[in-house]
Design a protein around this motif. Structure first.
Motif, PDB file in Angstrom:
ATOM      1  N   GLU A 140       0.808  -1.213   0.000  1.00 34.28           N
ATOM      2  CA  GLU A 140       0.000   0.000   0.000  1.00 34.28           C
ATOM      3  C   GLU A 140       0.845   1.270   0.000  1.00 34.28           C
ATOM      4  N   ALA A 141       2.070   1.190   0.517  1.00 31.10           N
ATOM      5  CA  ALA A 141       2.933   2.377   0.571  1.00 31.10           C
ATOM      6  C   ALA A 141       3.373   2.833  -0.803  1.00 31.10           C
ATOM      7  N   GLY A 142       3.259   1.974  -1.820  1.00 30.21           N
ATOM      8  CA  GLY A 142       3.538   2.369  -3.198  1.00 30.21           C
ATOM      9  C   GLY A 142       4.972   2.793  -3.438  1.00 30.21           C
ATOM     10  N   ASN A 143       5.155   3.990  -3.994  1.00 34.77           N
ATOM     11  CA  ASN A 143       6.497   4.474  -4.323  1.00 34.77           C
ATOM     12  C   ASN A 143       7.388   4.587  -3.099  1.00 34.77           C
ATOM     13  N   ASN A 144       6.809   4.912  -1.968  1.00 37.80           N
ATOM     14  CA  ASN A 144       7.609   5.006  -0.743  1.00 37.80           C
ATOM     15  C   ASN A 144       8.176   3.650  -0.339  1.00 37.80           C
ATOM     16  N   LEU A 150       4.819  -9.552  -6.118  1.00 39.49           N
ATOM     17  CA  LEU A 150       4.417  -9.396  -7.508  1.00 39.49           C
ATOM     18  C   LEU A 150       3.023  -8.790  -7.615  1.00 39.49           C
ATOM     19  N   ARG A 151       2.206  -8.969  -6.579  1.00 41.44           N
ATOM     20  CA  ARG A 151       0.836  -8.448  -6.646  1.00 41.44           C
ATOM     21  C   ARG A 151       0.792  -6.924  -6.713  1.00 41.44           C
ATOM     22  N   MET A 152       1.906  -6.257  -6.397  1.00 39.89           N
ATOM     23  CA  MET A 152       1.909  -4.804  -6.493  1.00 39.89           C
ATOM     24  C   MET A 152       1.538  -4.340  -7.899  1.00 39.89           C
ATOM     25  N   ALA A 153       2.044  -5.012  -8.931  1.00 36.85           N
ATOM     26  CA  ALA A 153       1.811  -4.586 -10.315  1.00 36.85           C
ATOM     27  C   ALA A 153       0.322  -4.615 -10.690  1.00 36.85           C
ATOM     28  N   PRO A 154      -0.370  -5.761 -10.578  1.00 36.12           N
ATOM     29  CA  PRO A 154      -1.794  -5.750 -10.953  1.00 36.12           C
ATOM     30  C   PRO A 154      -2.656  -4.896 -10.037  1.00 36.12           C
ATOM     31  N   LEU A 155      -2.314  -4.831  -8.751  1.00 35.20           N
ATOM     32  CA  LEU A 155      -3.126  -4.049  -7.824  1.00 35.20           C
ATOM     33  C   LEU A 155      -3.052  -2.555  -8.141  1.00 35.20           C
ATOM     34  N   VAL A 156      -1.856  -2.041  -8.374  1.00 33.31           N
ATOM     35  CA  VAL A 156      -1.738  -0.607  -8.632  1.00 33.31           C
ATOM     36  C   VAL A 156      -2.289  -0.257 -10.010  1.00 33.31           C
ATOM     37  N   LEU A 157      -2.180  -1.181 -10.975  1.00 27.84           N
ATOM     38  CA  LEU A 157      -2.779  -0.956 -12.295  1.00 27.84           C
ATOM     39  C   LEU A 157      -4.293  -0.876 -12.187  1.00 27.84           C
ATOM     40  N   LEU A 158      -4.887  -1.825 -11.450  1.00 24.82           N
ATOM     41  CA  LEU A 158      -6.345  -1.816 -11.267  1.00 24.82           C
ATOM     42  C   LEU A 158      -6.784  -0.587 -10.490  1.00 24.82           C
ATOM     43  N   GLY A 159      -6.061  -0.261  -9.410  1.00 25.90           N
ATOM     44  CA  GLY A 159      -6.429   0.890  -8.590  1.00 25.90           C
ATOM     45  C   GLY A 159      -6.372   2.195  -9.367  1.00 25.90           C
ATOM     46  N   THR A 160      -5.332   2.354 -10.197  1.00 19.23           N
ATOM     47  CA  THR A 160      -5.202   3.578 -10.993  1.00 19.23           C
ATOM     48  C   THR A 160      -6.300   3.670 -12.045  1.00 19.23           C
ATOM     49  N   GLY A 171     -13.480   9.084 -12.119  1.00 19.34           N
ATOM     50  CA  GLY A 171     -13.400  10.534 -12.106  1.00 19.34           C
ATOM     51  C   GLY A 171     -12.499  11.155 -11.067  1.00 19.34           C
ATOM     52  N   GLY A 172     -11.529  10.417 -10.534  1.00 23.30           N
ATOM     53  CA  GLY A 172     -10.571  11.016  -9.614  1.00 23.30           C
ATOM     54  C   GLY A 172      -9.512  11.799 -10.371  1.00 23.30           C
ATOM     55  N   SER A 173      -8.773  12.633  -9.664  1.00 17.52           N
ATOM     56  CA  SER A 173      -7.687  13.410 -10.265  1.00 17.52           C
ATOM     57  C   SER A 173      -6.358  12.831  -9.800  1.00 17.52           C
ATOM     58  N   ALA A 174      -5.658  12.184 -10.709  1.00 21.65           N
ATOM     59  CA  ALA A 174      -4.382  11.547 -10.357  1.00 21.65           C
ATOM     60  C   ALA A 174      -3.548  11.410 -11.617  1.00 21.65           C
ATOM     61  N   GLY A 175      -2.339  10.901 -11.446  1.00 17.90           N
ATOM     62  CA  GLY A 175      -1.419  10.742 -12.561  1.00 17.90           C
ATOM     63  C   GLY A 175      -1.151   9.292 -12.870  1.00 17.90           C
ATOM     64  N   ARG A 176       0.005   9.025 -13.424  1.00 16.05           N
ATOM     65  CA  ARG A 176       0.315   7.670 -13.890  1.00 16.05           C
ATOM     66  C   ARG A 176       1.742   7.233 -13.581  1.00 16.05           C
ATOM     67  N   GLU A 177       2.631   8.202 -13.241  1.00 17.72           N
ATOM     68  CA  GLU A 177       4.039   7.839 -13.064  1.00 17.72           C
ATOM     69  C   GLU A 177       4.227   6.888 -11.900  1.00 17.72           C
ATOM     70  N   GLY A 178       3.487   7.109 -10.800  1.00 17.95           N
ATOM     71  CA  GLY A 178       3.621   6.229  -9.643  1.00 17.95           C
ATOM     72  C   GLY A 178       3.271   4.800  -9.985  1.00 17.95           C
ATOM     73  N   THR A 179       2.249   4.640 -10.790  1.00 15.31           N
ATOM     74  CA  THR A 179       1.831   3.303 -11.220  1.00 15.31           C
ATOM     75  C   THR A 179       2.910   2.662 -12.080  1.00 15.31           C
ATOM     76  N   ALA A 180       3.460   3.425 -13.033  1.00 19.32           N
ATOM     77  CA  ALA A 180       4.498   2.883 -13.915  1.00 19.32           C
ATOM     78  C   ALA A 180       5.736   2.466 -13.118  1.00 19.32           C
ATOM     79  N   LEU A 181       6.133   3.272 -12.133  1.00 22.77           N
ATOM     80  CA  LEU A 181       7.303   2.938 -11.315  1.00 22.77           C
ATOM     81  C   LEU A 181       7.066   1.657 -10.526  1.00 22.77           C
ATOM     82  N   GLN A 182       5.891   1.529  -9.945  1.00 22.52           N
ATOM     83  CA  GLN A 182       5.594   0.353  -9.132  1.00 22.52           C
ATOM     84  C   GLN A 182       5.504  -0.916  -9.976  1.00 22.52           C
ATOM     85  N   ILE A 183       4.905  -0.803 -11.163  1.00 22.34           N
ATOM     86  CA  ILE A 183       4.833  -1.962 -12.049  1.00 22.34           C
ATOM     87  C   ILE A 183       6.231  -2.401 -12.459  1.00 22.34           C
ATOM     88  N   ALA A 184       7.054  -1.434 -12.901  1.00 22.58           N
ATOM     89  CA  ALA A 184       8.396  -1.760 -13.378  1.00 22.58           C
ATOM     90  C   ALA A 184       9.260  -2.360 -12.278  1.00 22.58           C
TER      91      ALA A 184
END
Length: 570
Positions: free
Chosen positions: A77-81, A96-106, A113-126
């Motif tokens: 849940e801490a994501g990039n941190n 490994l579950r970080m990748a599908p979870l953050v992709l689904l959550g984003t 309709g939330g306001s967010a970006g995509r870089e955090g998701t890409a970093l966590q997946i990679a």
């Protein structure tokens, strides 16, 4: 032949070849992950804009996203941190579950309709995909750190189409004021490969308008760029602190985690209905493009700050960087009304400078600006990014980011701490340090001690003590190697010197014993081979831990003690 074998290039070649292959694989993982993310976000955005009624279900989408993480994603849940913490202090392989979870959550955030970006998701997946290689190759801490840094670079470069900025981002984001070049080659390879893989899969990045006219660097232009950069930095600091504050309030007031994004989603949905537009939600790419072409309402940047801080602070998933692009571009557009620089140039400067101030990555953001907006704008972009970095203070969007060194030499900070835990020296103490330095004759007693009552600055250091038998030698495998092995005392002191450790002292022991040994005395001419020996190293904790990681094999029979302390210095 022996001299040829000792050439640094020949010694490094096998390691560089290994990291070329590993980084190539990391780049492939990064590119595939970013392609999947970009494709899914494009679908989610188009579907939402065609079915605006779904925004009313944002509280339900928030609850679902929060529930999924509460049930299956507590460890990630801490994501990039979490990624930054694992790089600083490696503990466990990233699930490994970080990748599908953050992709689904984003995707859920953007779909509803939330306001967010995509870089955090890409970093966590990679990074989570790259960490699979740790199991295969059994990486130790030092190699795993480089692997995860390459994952950060690959994810950033592939999601934004900026390989040079991605390379430096993976190095620069870890600690303010400190870059470790040992990961430069892997980060570069992963960034370039990741970007190319994303493009090969048919995903393309938004092309932004270059400023048609770049003014020459005059005094007025230079002052305008510095003023703009300072404003960008202050806004970046406001965004970071506001997001963290909202997150703290939600965690304090709502104990059940899935309810936090549900309540936040309700507030965001009502706000969207109140303003009557969807321009402040999602990625906001159309508005960013407009900032380079037309004059926008001067309050757009403030509205985006509010919507994004509330969305992310409430617990929705997604990144912060694309909203920072939006905030910077629209703010630059607004500043063109009062500063002597053209709107397209200020929009490009703000685009990267607000991000650079919030992420504390001035070099990466400058390179990103050059990659996106052309070399002609480079001087103005660099000025804005550096000024933004300085004026954003010691705050940032990544709480796990470390303080490698302070931004200002006249304002000491507690180096080595994370942004979440760091506490700056008060302004009063700083003023006293500037005004009052310790004087050799006036402020010291005859015996060399500081007068009582004097206030002097302190910064954190760590003492590493290594205890072993005085007769110990460097562990070797064959008989002849054991026979000619150097003493462990000299070997460790020499290696510490080569490693760049700040201070090394070998203590002479007159009497003592190690665990399980009888008491031994130093007989000077012929000391007992089991007499305790102590080698003391003094430096920052992070560097000492790196030294330990590099010499694990030699320290198997050594007792290691870390002592955190504070140095009293003028």
């Amino acid at each position: 032949m022996n001299k040829l074998r000792q050439l640094e290039q020949l010694i490094a070649l096998p390691q560089l070849s290994k990291w070329l292959i590993i980084s190539f694989v990391v780049g492939i993982f990064s590119g595939i992950g970013s392609a999947a993310l970009l494709a899914s976000l494009e679908w989610a955005t188009n579907w939402r804009e065609s079915h605006l009624w779904i925004i009313a279900l944002l509280p339900l989408g928030g609850f679902f996203s929060g529930w999924i993480y509460h049930q299956f994603g507590k460890r990630v849940e801490a994501g990039n941190n979490l990624l930054l913490e694992e790089i600083h202090h490696p503990k466990d392989i990233i699930p490994l579950r970080m990748a599908p979870l953050v992709l689904l959550g984003t995707d859920l955030t953007h779909l509803f309709g939330g306001s967010a970006g995509r870089e955090g998701t890409a970093l966590q997946i990679a990074a989570s995909l790259a960490d699979r290689l740790t199991k295969i190759f059994h990486f130790k801490h030092a190699d795993r750190r480089i692997l995860l840094m390459a994952g950060l670079s690959g994810g950033f470069a592939s999601v934004f189409g900026t390989p040079l900025a991605g390379t430096i981002f993976g190095l620069e984001v870890l600690a303010i004021g400190k870059i470790q070049h040992d990961a430069l080659f892997p980060c570069l390879v992963a960034a370039v490969v990741g970007d190319r893989v994303t493009l090969m899969l048919g995903l393309h990045h938004t092309a932004y308008r270059h400023a048609p006219i770049i003014p020459t660097v005059t005094v007025i232009g230079l002052i305008s760029a510095i003023v703009a950069g300072a404003i960008f930095g202050i806004v970046a600091m406001i965004f970071a602190k506001l997001t963290h504050k909202i997150s703290h309030i939600f965690q304090e007031k709502i104990s059940y985690p899935p309810l936090r994004p549900a309540v936040g989603g309700l507030i965001v949905a009502l706000a969207i209905w109140a303003v009557g537009t969807t321009k402040y939600i999602g990625l906001g790419i159309p508005t960013i493009v407009d900032a380079f072409n037309t004059q926008l309402p001067p309050w757009d940047f403030a509205a985006k700050i509010a919507f994004t801080a509330l969305t992310l602070g409430a617990g929705f998933k997604g990144g912060e960087v694309t909203p920072l692009f939006y905030i910077g571009a629209t703010l630059g557009n607004a500043l063109s009304l009062i500063l002597a620089l053209p709107a397209p140039l200020l929009a490009g400067m703000g685009f990267v400078a607000v991000f650079g101030g919030a992420a504390n990555t001035p070099i990466a953001s400058t390179l990103m600006g050059i990659e996106l907006f052309g070399l002609e704008s480079g001087v103005f972009i660099g000025i804005a990014c550096v000024a933004s970095y300085l004026f954003s203070g010691h705050a940032g969007i990544y709480n796990a980011q470390r303080l490698g060194s302070g931004k200002y030499h006249f304002m000491p900070v507690q180096e080595g701490r994370s942004l979440a835990s760091q506490t700056q020296v008060s302004a009063r103490t700083v003023e006293k340090k500037i005004e009052k330095q310790i004087h050799l004759f006036n402020d010291l007693h005859f015996w060399g001690f500081v007068h009582q009552g004097e206030e002097i600055a302190m910064h954190n250091l760590t003492v590493l003590r290594l205890y072993f038998h005085s007769g110990s030698r460097v562990p070797k495998k064959t008989f002849w190697q054991k026979l000619t092995a150097p003493t462990l005392t000299y070997y460790l002191a020499a290696r510490a010197k080569d490693f760049g450790i700040e201070q090394v002292v070998v203590h002479r022991v007159s009497v003592g014993f190690l665990k399980g040994d009888p008491l031994h005395h130093d007989h000077h001419e012929f000391p007992h081979h089991k007499l305790p020996q102590c080698v003391e190293l003094v430096d920052r904790e992070e560097k000492l831990r790196s030294f330990l990681d590099e010499h694990t094999d030699e320290l198997k029979e050594v007792r290691v003690v870390l002592l955190k302390c504070e140095e009293l210095s003028p």
